[in-house]
Design a protein around this motif. Sequence first.
Motif, PDB file in Angstrom:
ATOM      1  N   VAL A 126       0.854  -1.184   0.000  1.00  0.00           N
ATOM      2  CA  VAL A 126       0.000   0.000   0.000  1.00  0.00           C
ATOM      3  C   VAL A 126       0.890   1.233   0.000  1.00  0.00           C
ATOM      4  O   VAL A 126       1.826   1.339   0.805  1.00  0.00           O
ATOM      5  N   ARG A 127       0.634   2.127  -0.944  1.00  0.00           N
ATOM      6  CA  ARG A 127       1.372   3.392  -0.983  1.00  0.00           C
ATOM      7  C   ARG A 127       0.378   4.528  -0.823  1.00  0.00           C
ATOM      8  O   ARG A 127      -0.137   5.071  -1.794  1.00  0.00           O
ATOM      9  N   ALA A 128       0.093   4.838   0.408  1.00  0.00           N
ATOM     10  CA  ALA A 128      -0.904   5.881   0.664  1.00  0.00           C
ATOM     11  C   ALA A 128      -0.489   6.716   1.867  1.00  0.00           C
ATOM     12  O   ALA A 128      -1.306   7.203   2.624  1.00  0.00           O
ATOM     13  N   ASN A 138       3.872   7.774  -1.589  1.00  0.00           N
ATOM     14  CA  ASN A 138       2.437   8.022  -1.427  1.00  0.00           C
ATOM     15  C   ASN A 138       1.808   8.277  -2.793  1.00  0.00           C
ATOM     16  O   ASN A 138       2.062   9.296  -3.414  1.00  0.00           O
ATOM     17  N   ASP A 139       0.992   7.346  -3.252  1.00  0.00           N
ATOM     18  CA  ASP A 139       0.387   7.492  -4.578  1.00  0.00           C
ATOM     19  C   ASP A 139      -1.104   7.779  -4.525  1.00  0.00           C
ATOM     20  O   ASP A 139      -1.782   7.719  -5.554  1.00  0.00           O
ATOM     21  N   LEU A 140      -1.618   8.127  -3.352  1.00  0.00           N
ATOM     22  CA  LEU A 140      -3.054   8.360  -3.209  1.00  0.00           C
ATOM     23  C   LEU A 140      -3.578   9.368  -4.233  1.00  0.00           C
ATOM     24  O   LEU A 140      -4.587   9.139  -4.895  1.00  0.00           O
ATOM     25  N   ARG A 153      -1.028   4.200 -14.256  1.00  0.00           N
ATOM     26  CA  ARG A 153      -0.147   3.193 -13.672  1.00  0.00           C
ATOM     27  C   ARG A 153      -0.109   3.115 -12.153  1.00  0.00           C
ATOM     28  O   ARG A 153       0.601   2.293 -11.591  1.00  0.00           O
ATOM     29  N   HIS A 154      -0.833   3.979 -11.459  1.00  0.00           N
ATOM     30  CA  HIS A 154      -0.726   3.983  -9.995  1.00  0.00           C
ATOM     31  C   HIS A 154      -1.976   3.455  -9.299  1.00  0.00           C
ATOM     32  O   HIS A 154      -3.083   3.784  -9.660  1.00  0.00           O
ATOM     33  N   HIS A 155      -1.707   2.654  -8.265  1.00  0.00           N
ATOM     34  CA  HIS A 155      -2.752   2.197  -7.347  1.00  0.00           C
ATOM     35  C   HIS A 155      -2.332   2.571  -5.933  1.00  0.00           C
ATOM     36  O   HIS A 155      -1.145   2.811  -5.689  1.00  0.00           O
TER      37      HIS A 155
END
Length: 469
Positions: A68-70, A75-77, A85-87
């Motif tokens: 998770v990158r949030a 941080n890709d939120l 390409r981002h989740h």
Amino acid sequence: MQTTTQIRKTFLDFFKREGHEHVASSPLVPLNDPTLMFTNAGMVQFKNVFTGNEQRPYKRAVTSQKCVRAGGKHNDLDNVGHTARHHTFFEMLGNFSFGDYFKAEAIDMAWRLVTKDYGLPADRLLVTVHSSDEDAAGLWKKIAGLPDEKILRIPTSDNFWSMGETGPCGPCSEIFYDHGEHIPGGPPGSPDEDGDRFIEIWNLVFMQFEQITKDERVDLPHPSIDTGMGLERIAAVLQGKHDNYDIDLMRTLIEAIAAAGGTDPDGPHQVSHRVIADHIRSCGFLIADGVLPSNEGRGYVLRRIMRRAMRHAHMMGVRDPIMHRLVPTLVHEMGQTFPELERAQALMTETLKLEEGRFRQMLDRGLRLLADETAGLAEGGTLPGEVAFKLYDTYGFPLDLTQDALRGQGMTVDTAGFNAAMERQRAEARKAWAGSGDAATEKVWFELQDRLGGTDFLGYATESAEGQI
Ligand code: ATP
Ligand code: MG
Ligand code: MG
Ligand code: MG
């Protein structure tokens, strides 16, 4: 067409044949690592193995790691819904060497997997290396036969990977896939590199150092390898799609949203469908790993993600809670690979239902207030921090939700004003707090957890009354 499940298996099988131990994904809440909010890469569970503080019975490992990158360093939120390409939640496929093989073997294996087992055409691929790493550049030329113009030398931190402020790190080399001229975006290192034409599919990190503090970096006991390939990104390439949200798995989720909400997935609310499809995965997996919505720390990040998804459902005109109705599809699609989803199905459903039910009532009123407040603002205008704070404090709108809502109209928030208002309220709350605050909301979660049974790791909980909504 190769399914995402088959693509994951091809990766794991390839490295098993190359003598790697298949290690299970670790939980999203990092065990024994308070420096990190969520597991954001495959190497996280091996951090102490790289530094020599922990021994394992193998020197090579392969994983498909939940990430998770949030929050924190990666941080890709805010990217979700806006890039191909981002989740916030994704799976990172990775092979690891703990003081065993190094650059040459890592490059050789990566190139063979990508061009032979996955069968990608070499002329669509290009790589980056750190500009100080002539060694890696030479190896790409020798092993892959790539011409000089396909080996880009990058001087920035993009080609120096680190997990966070501290921890193992090293120069890295990334493999990019060129999705074609018809898509806007430049090659890595160019001014328009943030476009989606050249998509990074795999990062090979040559782990050599440990960052101890901001100013102190030491050598690792043995040069090691850590790699990360985004499963959804390679699946997009192999399924002939440009966009991660068009792969089998994401598409199934998007269609489940459309069915539940009676919406058109390819109509004007395409972005909202994507955001919800992404966020149901991160919310579901976080809950399954023991995180529950709260007003602090990990629980607050979860709450922000949930609320962002709920706002997007609202934007699509869906008025009834929808998130919990997506749980069966998520479990059906991913439960076989991640049995914790099956175990936590009831907890996920109840948690999402409760949170969405509570938030729905405030959402309507908050959005009306926001519309009133922005009516007088010109495009490119700034919402006063006080208003953003009121939305947060009274209506439960996290700052990034307000920012996300304004983004479509080209408006921003005065974040300094927001922070100042928050600080004032905190100071007052601290003065007033004498151990008798309203912990009722949190209690609901604990009761729920008791009733439905927690997962193996119960994670992070908080009883803070600060910022109570
Ligand atoms: P990008 O530059 O595209 O944001 P990154 O350099 O931040 O990616 P790494 O930290 O190198 O990504 O992670 C390794 C791999 O994990 C990437 O090459 C990519 O395939 C995948 N990945 C990273 N972030 C995401 C994300 N938010 N969603 C999906 N896949 C991701
Ligand atoms: Mg990134
Ligand atoms: Mg990158
Ligand atoms: Mg990268």
